[in-house]
Design an enzyme around this catalytic site. Structure first.
Site, PDB file in Angstrom:
ATOM      1  N   CYS A 158       0.879  -1.169   0.000  1.00  0.00           N
ATOM      2  CA  CYS A 158       0.000   0.000   0.000  1.00  0.00           C
ATOM      3  C   CYS A 158       0.908   1.208   0.000  1.00  0.00           C
ATOM      4  CB  CYS A 158      -0.916  -0.001   1.220  1.00  0.00           C
ATOM      5  SG  CYS A 158      -1.950   1.488   1.280  1.00  0.00           S
ATOM      6  N   GLN A 282      -5.220  13.829  13.475  1.00  0.00           N
ATOM      7  CA  GLN A 282      -5.074  14.053  12.027  1.00  0.00           C
ATOM      8  C   GLN A 282      -4.218  12.949  11.414  1.00  0.00           C
ATOM      9  OE1 GLN A 282      -6.600  16.369  10.328  1.00  0.00           O
ATOM     10  NE2 GLN A 282      -7.264  17.811  11.890  1.00  0.00           N
ATOM     11  N   CYS A 405     -12.915  19.225   6.545  1.00  0.00           N
ATOM     12  CA  CYS A 405     -12.498  18.090   5.714  1.00  0.00           C
ATOM     13  C   CYS A 405     -13.595  17.739   4.715  1.00  0.00           C
ATOM     14  CB  CYS A 405     -12.146  16.887   6.589  1.00  0.00           C
ATOM     15  SG  CYS A 405     -13.473  16.409   7.687  1.00  0.00           S
TER      16      CYS A 405
HETATM   17  N1  SAH Z   1      -9.298  19.756  15.905  1.00  0.00           N
HETATM   18  C1  SAH Z   1      -8.923  18.379  16.097  1.00  0.00           C
HETATM   19  C2  SAH Z   1     -10.040  17.378  15.799  1.00  0.00           C
HETATM   20  C3  SAH Z   1     -10.848  17.561  14.557  1.00  0.00           C
HETATM   21  S1  SAH Z   1     -11.827  16.194  14.067  1.00  0.00           S
HETATM   22  C4  SAH Z   1      -7.672  18.056  15.315  1.00  0.00           C
HETATM   23  O1  SAH Z   1      -7.256  18.830  14.454  1.00  0.00           O
HETATM   24  O2  SAH Z   1      -7.068  17.016  15.569  1.00  0.00           O
HETATM   25  C5  SAH Z   1     -13.407  16.526  14.680  1.00  0.00           C
HETATM   26  C6  SAH Z   1     -13.599  16.212  16.146  1.00  0.00           C
HETATM   27  O3  SAH Z   1     -14.928  16.566  16.491  1.00  0.00           O
HETATM   28  C7  SAH Z   1     -13.447  14.735  16.526  1.00  0.00           C
HETATM   29  O4  SAH Z   1     -12.509  14.636  17.568  1.00  0.00           O
HETATM   30  C8  SAH Z   1     -14.859  14.329  17.004  1.00  0.00           C
HETATM   31  O5  SAH Z   1     -14.834  13.411  18.076  1.00  0.00           O
HETATM   32  C9  SAH Z   1     -15.443  15.652  17.443  1.00  0.00           C
HETATM   33  N2  SAH Z   1     -16.914  15.822  17.438  1.00  0.00           N
HETATM   34  C10 SAH Z   1     -17.821  15.258  16.620  1.00  0.00           C
HETATM   35  N3  SAH Z   1     -19.057  15.748  16.855  1.00  0.00           N
HETATM   36  C11 SAH Z   1     -18.931  16.660  17.859  1.00  0.00           C
HETATM   37  C12 SAH Z   1     -19.852  17.526  18.549  1.00  0.00           C
HETATM   38  N4  SAH Z   1     -21.148  17.544  18.237  1.00  0.00           N
HETATM   39  N5  SAH Z   1     -19.347  18.323  19.497  1.00  0.00           N
HETATM   40  C13 SAH Z   1     -18.029  18.322  19.829  1.00  0.00           C
HETATM   41  N6  SAH Z   1     -17.127  17.521  19.210  1.00  0.00           N
HETATM   42  C14 SAH Z   1     -17.564  16.705  18.237  1.00  0.00           C
END
Ligand code: SAH
Length: 451
Positions: A158, A282, A405
């Site tokens: 992969c 990420q 995303c």
């Molecule tokens: N900012 C972080 C994570 C982004 S991913 C980074 O860059 O690593 C999006 C995140 O939103 C995930 O961790 C997921 O668990 C969370 N999430 C999903 N629905 C949500 C909600 N309703 N309220 C708060 N967090 C949520």
């Protein structure tokens, strides 16, 4: 009206968001996988709906100069990548174009869209691999799913996950075969091994392996662990997860650490992070560093700023900006991620970051009386809840940086913010997922007030 199973000579005039070529037959739009804009060829119509169709490329009469021989032998059938037939420079142009088009068409937003930021080596980048196990002709197989199916391709190579991850998958598969531990059969609900999840650290050597089983027990677990860690010294964490449900969700509710700790260490832009097996992180660490730098640039932080990091995961954005602002509040729905965030703050001696478990749309209301200067928002693919956006519009937060995303939900959310007096000033796509049509975008947004 074009007919199914008929052959047509066509020219591709556009590309869909998921990288299919678009052609027209008597005005009727037809989408064809692995065809590039500018190409001409013969297609067979495989599916016809009332207003669009799908086809298969049978013969290429005029090849795009941007067509590239895919380097992966699995590419024609694998569901993992869908742009490997496109030269990398075209992949980046495609992502910039898709971002601008989607913001304009779905969001009614005309803003400056910068060139997509690409990778120097756009391969072997994914720090997390989720590999399903199954059986083919009575033999255990493990790999990615074929496109639009749950048929597994027995993975030989992969090009988007590290080589050591592929090795670990093959190594474990051979151990399971030798120890007679069968794969899960999702059709009849029998067997043992469902998935393995491998996570690699970018800055450290750490690797974690999660073995997901249908059964409450992982047979011969001590032997499996012993052999795995003897062979791969970099493995610092082995988790057994039990998932008895008939579901596409990979992890079940119960996990147990069967070797080492429940985390790997990593570092982003000088900040240390512990990432446990359940927390979001990420997938492209190299690009994450540049993406966060751009997000911080767009925030124009000052030392007196009070900042929110909504959908904060393990606190990566919050902890990256803590030193540049007065204080930062993070909110995230996964409890384990918040306990990682708290530990990460302590490990980095950061005292001005506070994290809360909960839904962003609910927790933001409890912060609505604070004088917030900057909001970082980085939701999952479905975008923000309307209630969340309504609260931030009421709060009139002056500076927003939206990391997305999924350009389609980004466009929808920005359209609402625009109607509430916000201006989208700039967008930069980051290629977090080379060889696939996924796009990550950072946008700079400012409150301008109602007309
Ligand atoms: N900012 C972080 C994570 C982004 S991913 C980074 O860059 O690593 C999006 C995140 O939103 C995930 O961790 C997921 O668990 C969370 N999430 C999903 N629905 C949500 C909600 N309703 N309220 C708060 N967090 C949520």
């Amino acid at each position: 009206m074009p007919e199914k199973n008929e052959f047509y000579e066509v020219e591709f005039i556009d590309m869909t968001h998921d990288g299919m070529g678009v052609c027209r037959i008597d005005g009727f739009p037809v989408f064809v996988p692995k065809a590039l804009k500018g190409e001409k060829g013969i297609i067979k119509l495989t599916k016809v709906n009332s207003n669009l169709g799908f086809g298969r490329l049978m013969e290429l009469q005029h090849k795009s100069p941007f067509r590239k021989e895919p380097i992966c032998d699995h590419y024609s059938e694998c569901g993992g990548c869908n742009l490997m037939h496109m030269d990398y420079s075209m992949q980046l142009d495609f992502k910039k174009y898709r971002t601008a088009e989607t913001l304009r068409k779905l969001g009614k937003i005309s803003t400056k869209v910068n060139d997509a930021v690409g990778m120097i080596n756009p391969y072997y980048y994914r720090n997390k691999a989720v590999i399903p196990f199954g059986e083919e002709n009575g033999k255990m197989i493990a790999g990615l799913y074929k496109s639009r199916s749950h048929d597994i391709i027995d993975m030989k190579k992969c090009y988007i996950i590290p080589k050591i991850t592929t090795d670990i998958v093959k190594f474990l598969k051979n151990i399971f075969i030798e120890l007679n531990i069968p794969a899960y059969n999702e059709n009849i609900g029998t067997g043992v091994i469902r998935h393995i999840v491998v996570r690699n650290s970018y800055k450290f050597d750490d690797i974690s392996v999660t073995i997901v089983t249908l059964t409450p027990k992982l047979p011969k677990k001590d032997l499996i662990v012993q052999r795995l860690i003897a062979r791969y010294k970099r493995v610092v964490s082995v988790i057994h997860n039990h998932n008895p449900e008939n579901t596409n969700i990979v992890l079940g509710k119960k996990s147990k650490v069967i070797y080492g700790e429940d985390f790997i260490r990593d570092e982003i832009n000088g900040v240390l992070f512990k990432v446990s097996h359940r927390s979001f992180y990420q997938v492209n660490p190299q690009q994450t560093e540049s993406l966060y730098k751009k997000a911080i640039e767009y925030a124009e932080l000052t030392p007196n700023d009070i900042v929110i990091d909504a959908y904060c995961g393990i606190g990566t954005i919050a902890l990256s900006v803590a030193k540049d602002c007065k204080s930062v509040l993070g909110v995230e729905v996964v409890k384990q991620a918040i306990s990682d965030a708290d530990e990460n703050a302590a490990a980095n001696n950061i005292t001005n970051a506070k994290f809360k478990v909960g839904k962003a749309e609910e927790v933001i209301k409890t912060w609505s009386n604070y004088d917030i200067d900057v909001l970082f928002v980085d939701p999952p693919r479905k975008g923000c809840e309307p209630a969340f956006l309504e609260t931030i519009a009421e709060m009139k937060i002056p500076r927003i940086v939206y990391v997305s995303c999924n350009v389609a939900t980004l466009a929808r959310d920005l359209n609402y913010l625009q109607s509430q007096g916000y201006e989208v000033q700039e967008a930069t796509p980051f290629d977090m997922f080379p060889q696939t049509s996924h796009i990550e975008v950072v946008t700079k947004i400012r409150y301008k007030g109602q007309e």
